[in-house]
Design a protein around this motif. Sequence first.
Motif, mmCIF file in Angstrom:
data_model
loop_
_atom_site.group_PDB
_atom_site.id
_atom_site.type_symbol
_atom_site.label_atom_id
_atom_site.label_comp_id
_atom_site.label_asym_id
_atom_site.label_seq_id
_atom_site.Cartn_x
_atom_site.Cartn_y
_atom_site.Cartn_z
ATOM 1 N N LEU A 20 33.062 -36.884 -17.469
ATOM 2 C CA LEU A 20 33.358 -36.079 -16.303
ATOM 3 C C LEU A 20 34.352 -34.946 -16.540
ATOM 4 C CD1 LEU A 20 33.607 -39.100 -13.862
ATOM 5 C CD2 LEU A 20 31.743 -37.487 -14.036
ATOM 6 N N VAL A 21 34.788 -34.766 -17.782
ATOM 7 C CA VAL A 21 35.742 -33.705 -18.068
ATOM 8 C C VAL A 21 35.210 -32.833 -19.192
ATOM 9 C CG1 VAL A 21 38.102 -33.172 -18.726
ATOM 10 C CG2 VAL A 21 37.639 -35.187 -17.361
ATOM 11 N N ARG A 22 35.212 -31.553 -19.036
ATOM 12 C CA ARG A 22 34.691 -30.655 -20.058
ATOM 13 C C ARG A 22 35.750 -30.269 -21.068
ATOM 14 N NH1 ARG A 22 33.552 -26.302 -16.532
ATOM 15 N NH2 ARG A 22 33.623 -25.029 -18.393
ATOM 16 N N GLY A 23 36.959 -30.563 -20.809
ATOM 17 C CA GLY A 23 37.993 -30.221 -21.783
ATOM 18 C C GLY A 23 39.342 -30.156 -21.119
ATOM 19 N N ALA A 24 40.362 -30.248 -21.916
ATOM 20 C CA ALA A 24 41.715 -30.295 -21.376
ATOM 21 C C ALA A 24 42.120 -28.971 -20.745
ATOM 22 C CB ALA A 24 42.698 -30.671 -22.488
ATOM 23 N N ASN A 25 41.526 -27.873 -21.185
ATOM 24 C CA ASN A 25 41.902 -26.554 -20.699
ATOM 25 C C ASN A 25 40.960 -26.042 -19.618
ATOM 26 O OD1 ASN A 25 44.023 -26.456 -22.587
ATOM 27 N ND2 ASN A 25 42.585 -25.808 -24.201
ATOM 28 N N ALA A 26 40.190 -26.922 -18.981
ATOM 29 C CA ALA A 26 39.173 -26.489 -18.035
ATOM 30 C C ALA A 26 39.707 -26.374 -16.621
ATOM 31 C CB ALA A 26 37.998 -27.448 -18.070
ATOM 32 N N GLY A 27 41.013 -26.469 -16.397
ATOM 33 C CA GLY A 27 41.545 -26.371 -15.065
ATOM 34 C C GLY A 27 42.446 -27.548 -14.773
ATOM 35 N N SER A 28 42.831 -27.686 -13.503
ATOM 36 C CA SER A 28 43.741 -28.764 -13.130
ATOM 37 C C SER A 28 43.384 -29.264 -11.748
ATOM 38 C CB SER A 28 45.187 -28.262 -13.151
ATOM 39 O OG SER A 28 45.373 -27.261 -12.154
ATOM 40 N N LEU A 29 43.907 -30.435 -11.423
ATOM 41 C CA LEU A 29 43.669 -31.013 -10.109
ATOM 42 C C LEU A 29 44.334 -30.179 -9.021
ATOM 43 C CD1 LEU A 29 42.305 -33.402 -8.727
ATOM 44 C CD2 LEU A 29 44.445 -34.680 -8.950
ATOM 45 N N GLU A 30 45.480 -29.567 -9.355
ATOM 46 C CA GLU A 30 46.143 -28.711 -8.374
ATOM 47 C C GLU A 30 45.275 -27.500 -8.032
ATOM 48 O OE1 GLU A 30 47.454 -29.862 -11.119
ATOM 49 O OE2 GLU A 30 48.915 -31.318 -10.325
ATOM 50 N N GLY A 31 44.651 -26.920 -9.059
ATOM 51 C CA GLY A 31 43.751 -25.803 -8.798
ATOM 52 C C GLY A 31 42.552 -26.222 -7.971
ATOM 53 N N ASP A 32 42.028 -27.436 -8.225
ATOM 54 C CA ASP A 32 40.914 -27.942 -7.416
ATOM 55 C C ASP A 32 41.328 -28.112 -5.965
ATOM 56 O OD1 ASP A 32 39.445 -27.990 -9.713
ATOM 57 O OD2 ASP A 32 39.571 -30.159 -10.011
ATOM 58 N N ALA A 33 42.545 -28.635 -5.748
ATOM 59 C CA ALA A 33 43.029 -28.824 -4.375
ATOM 60 C C ALA A 33 43.156 -27.490 -3.646
ATOM 61 C CB ALA A 33 44.376 -29.561 -4.398
ATOM 62 N N ALA A 34 43.614 -26.474 -4.348
ATOM 63 C CA ALA A 34 43.735 -25.158 -3.722
ATOM 64 C C ALA A 34 42.376 -24.584 -3.352
ATOM 65 C CB ALA A 34 44.470 -24.211 -4.679
ATOM 66 N N ALA A 35 41.380 -24.770 -4.234
ATOM 67 C CA ALA A 35 40.032 -24.284 -3.941
ATOM 68 C C ALA A 35 39.451 -25.008 -2.735
ATOM 69 C CB ALA A 35 39.130 -24.463 -5.161
ATOM 70 N N LEU A 36 39.658 -26.318 -2.648
ATOM 71 C CA LEU A 36 39.159 -27.079 -1.504
ATOM 72 C C LEU A 36 39.855 -26.654 -0.213
ATOM 73 C CD1 LEU A 36 38.887 -30.650 -3.101
ATOM 74 C CD2 LEU A 36 37.010 -29.135 -2.479
ATOM 75 N N ALA A 37 41.157 -26.365 -0.287
ATOM 76 C CA ALA A 37 41.881 -25.917 0.906
ATOM 77 C C ALA A 37 41.327 -24.582 1.404
ATOM 78 C CB ALA A 37 43.370 -25.808 0.588
ATOM 79 N N ASP A 38 41.019 -23.679 0.482
ATOM 80 C CA ASP A 38 40.430 -22.397 0.889
ATOM 81 C C ASP A 38 39.052 -22.596 1.516
ATOM 82 O OD1 ASP A 38 42.670 -21.152 -0.058
ATOM 83 O OD2 ASP A 38 41.753 -20.489 -1.955
ATOM 84 N N PHE A 39 38.270 -23.528 0.957
ATOM 85 C CA PHE A 39 36.958 -23.812 1.526
ATOM 86 C C PHE A 39 37.093 -24.357 2.944
ATOM 87 C CE2 PHE A 39 33.693 -27.046 2.386
ATOM 88 C CZ PHE A 39 32.565 -26.258 2.352
ATOM 89 N N ARG A 40 38.025 -25.285 3.137
ATOM 90 C CA ARG A 40 38.211 -25.852 4.473
ATOM 91 C C ARG A 40 38.634 -24.779 5.471
ATOM 92 N NH1 ARG A 40 43.284 -29.118 6.946
ATOM 93 N NH2 ARG A 40 42.363 -29.424 9.008
ATOM 94 N N LEU A 41 39.520 -23.905 5.055
ATOM 95 C CA LEU A 41 40.005 -22.860 5.952
ATOM 96 C C LEU A 41 38.866 -21.970 6.438
ATOM 97 C CD1 LEU A 41 42.595 -21.603 7.162
ATOM 98 C CD2 LEU A 41 42.687 -20.111 5.145
ATOM 99 N N ALA A 42 37.864 -21.743 5.567
ATOM 100 C CA ALA A 42 36.762 -20.841 5.924
ATOM 101 C C ALA A 42 35.610 -21.550 6.601
ATOM 102 C CB ALA A 42 36.249 -20.133 4.667
ATOM 103 N N ALA A 43 35.488 -22.890 6.438
ATOM 104 C CA ALA A 43 34.277 -23.577 6.885
ATOM 105 C C ALA A 43 34.493 -24.597 7.980
ATOM 106 C CB ALA A 43 33.603 -24.273 5.685
ATOM 107 N N ASP A 44 35.674 -25.163 8.096
ATOM 108 C CA ASP A 44 35.871 -26.301 9.002
ATOM 109 C C ASP A 44 36.461 -25.837 10.331
ATOM 110 O OD1 ASP A 44 35.945 -28.862 9.962
ATOM 111 O OD2 ASP A 44 37.882 -29.318 9.040
ATOM 112 N N ARG A 45 35.576 -25.465 11.250
ATOM 113 C CA ARG A 45 36.019 -25.059 12.571
ATOM 114 C C ARG A 45 36.006 -26.195 13.576
ATOM 115 N NH1 ARG A 45 32.460 -19.413 12.758
ATOM 116 N NH2 ARG A 45 33.399 -18.490 10.861
ATOM 117 N N SER A 46 35.380 -27.305 13.205
ATOM 118 C CA SER A 46 35.291 -28.444 14.130
ATOM 119 C C SER A 46 36.280 -29.558 13.798
ATOM 120 C CB SER A 46 33.863 -29.016 14.090
ATOM 121 O OG SER A 46 33.545 -29.478 12.781
ATOM 122 N N GLY A 47 37.053 -29.423 12.744
ATOM 123 C CA GLY A 47 38.032 -30.449 12.385
ATOM 124 C C GLY A 47 37.445 -31.642 11.663
#
Length: 671
Positions: A20-47
């Motif tokens: 499940l991991v492509r490599g140690a330099n492929a990103g971080s969990l913090e970056g994933d959390a930020a991407a998910l937060a941006d997605f929620r901000l744009a898509a979740d209008r119903s809570g």
Amino acid sequence: MPRPSGSSTTLLLLLLAVLLVRGANAGSLEGDAAALADFRLAADRSGALATWNASASPSPCGWRGVTCAGGRVTRLVLEGLGLSGADALPALARLDGLRVLSLKGNHLSGAVPDLSPVQGLKLLFLSRNALSGAIPPSLGKLYRLYRLDLSSNNLSGVVPPELARLDRLLTLRLDSNRLTGGVDGIALPRLQDLNVSHNLLAGRIPVAMAGFPAEAFGGNAGLCGAPLPPCKEEVQNASPCPPAAAMAASSPSSKPPDGKGKMSRGVVAAIVAADFAVVGLVAGLLFCYFWPRLSGRRSDRRHREGEKIVYSSSPYGAAGVVAAAGGTYERGKMVFLEDAGGRRFELEELLRASAEMLGKGGCGTAYKAVLDDGSVVAVKRLRDAAPAAASTKKDFEHHMAVLGRLHHPNIVPLNAYYYARDEKLLVYEFMRNGSLFSLLHGNRGPGRTPLDWAARMRIAAGAARGLAYIHHASRRGGLTPKLAHGNIKSTNILLDRSGEARLADCGLAQLGTSSPAASSAGYRAPEAPAPASRPWASQKGDVYALGVVLLELLTGRCPGSELPNGGVVAELPRWVQSVVREEWTSEVFDLELMKDKGIEEEMVAMLQLALSCAASAPDQRPKVGYVVRMIDEVRACGDPQASSPSHGSSMDESSGVSDSPAVSEGGAASQ
């Protein structure tokens, strides 16, 4: 990455990491959390994604629909939650550790974003949304993709030819959109599930796609060609030759000016019908005259060929030659073992039976024999090896008595044997459904019915139970040395008519009749002596060979198979370990398993078990009873009904079988 030490803990951690991991330099969990937060901000209008906040869960791995592994977000499944917005999807392209993305049944709009940064994506489901615009050609860069579903949206434009690069794709659903152009560019080699219906597509369907049902192309008025009706130019170019009567009618020189002599349609039809009747009568007379003579000659020829098979060519060796000549050479007799199933017969009847060779192996040659009454048995003619010839009749008969007492639903029962100084025959029940090898590796081309995950697990469980019973028989009967199968491989795992796995050739290696067949080399344990030195079989060696068979079920490859790069899989366990170290584990698994959804954890667990069985050091291999329990536990994860043994034996802690011998249900595939 360091080489695995062989311990199960280290191996499991390695498998999960590389899966499940492509490599140690492929990103971080913090970056994933930020991407998910941006997605929620744009898509979740119903809570619906209210739990996506640091106060509820500091890690995104605890958020709704999010799955993590190896410190990265790997699965995002948010189906039917009413998500909407035109600018939400691009944020997900930053989840470069993602393997599964499913947003089916929402109200997302806008264009399909460029997801090429998510190079490891295997499953992409965006159906039943309001997506518009063209299908981006960048999807062709997701070369690991197995399933792509963009159906029931408002997509327009042509199907991009870049999708032809997805040579691993098994599912492609583009139905219920407004796509135009042709479908030539998506004639993919491995495609199993295709649907482009209800679009605005036009043109000829490629021959390579003619095998899909008509429903896959319906609702496109401009598409033609198999499986849909033929294209107009094909009908026009067919130009069948006109009948002679019509030609005559259209010829000016043959048409009387006054119309006299012109035949009506009824007269023409009567003449044609009479012609057909005359031809049919003549053909029938010829058939009645010549058929008895031809059939008699064929019957005589078949009879002579049958005699030649049994006597002249002598599939059963010296026994057949003696029976043909009526000589006084040493004759043995058929010995039927106690509680043997099936009908009893004499040697002469076996020699009269039509014989069809099933295959040659390390222990000898196997034949399918059809007896006088139509019943079928399998006959194994043992090799005339020097160690076998040196065995005394008493030793042989004792060993046959031991093998004859092995009655278990996962073992091919030995019913009878024939012993003479120069000939040894064994008679078994005949298994009509063939071997695991042919089922798994045979006909890998178009039209093949893949062996699904449930069937593979059932076969693995049956083979392990049969082997556990053999090993347990040693302890129960006080045998010295311990009884081992000695020749576990996929060609020796047969399937009865109910689909249960049965081990064949049990205990024959300890007779000294086996030889190093090429097909057996990849199943021999590293500690086994040189194949030509002496007969060898051990219970630890059986577990190693079982581990190779489990890897065979998981990878779809067998020892000696060719690789796409031109190499050869010499040792399957070493090849699997090398791929796991250099790539990610899903590259190991058989592509045919990709159609079974939600089995990733089961496959990884079985891969860990198989590699532990195939450990280089014998003392690191588990006992077969443990293997049986682990397979049952993995099966229970997917199907609670599949975990209990199909024949209801209580499992012994060390051997994996009950202390009381199981009774064979008999006749599973012999009739």
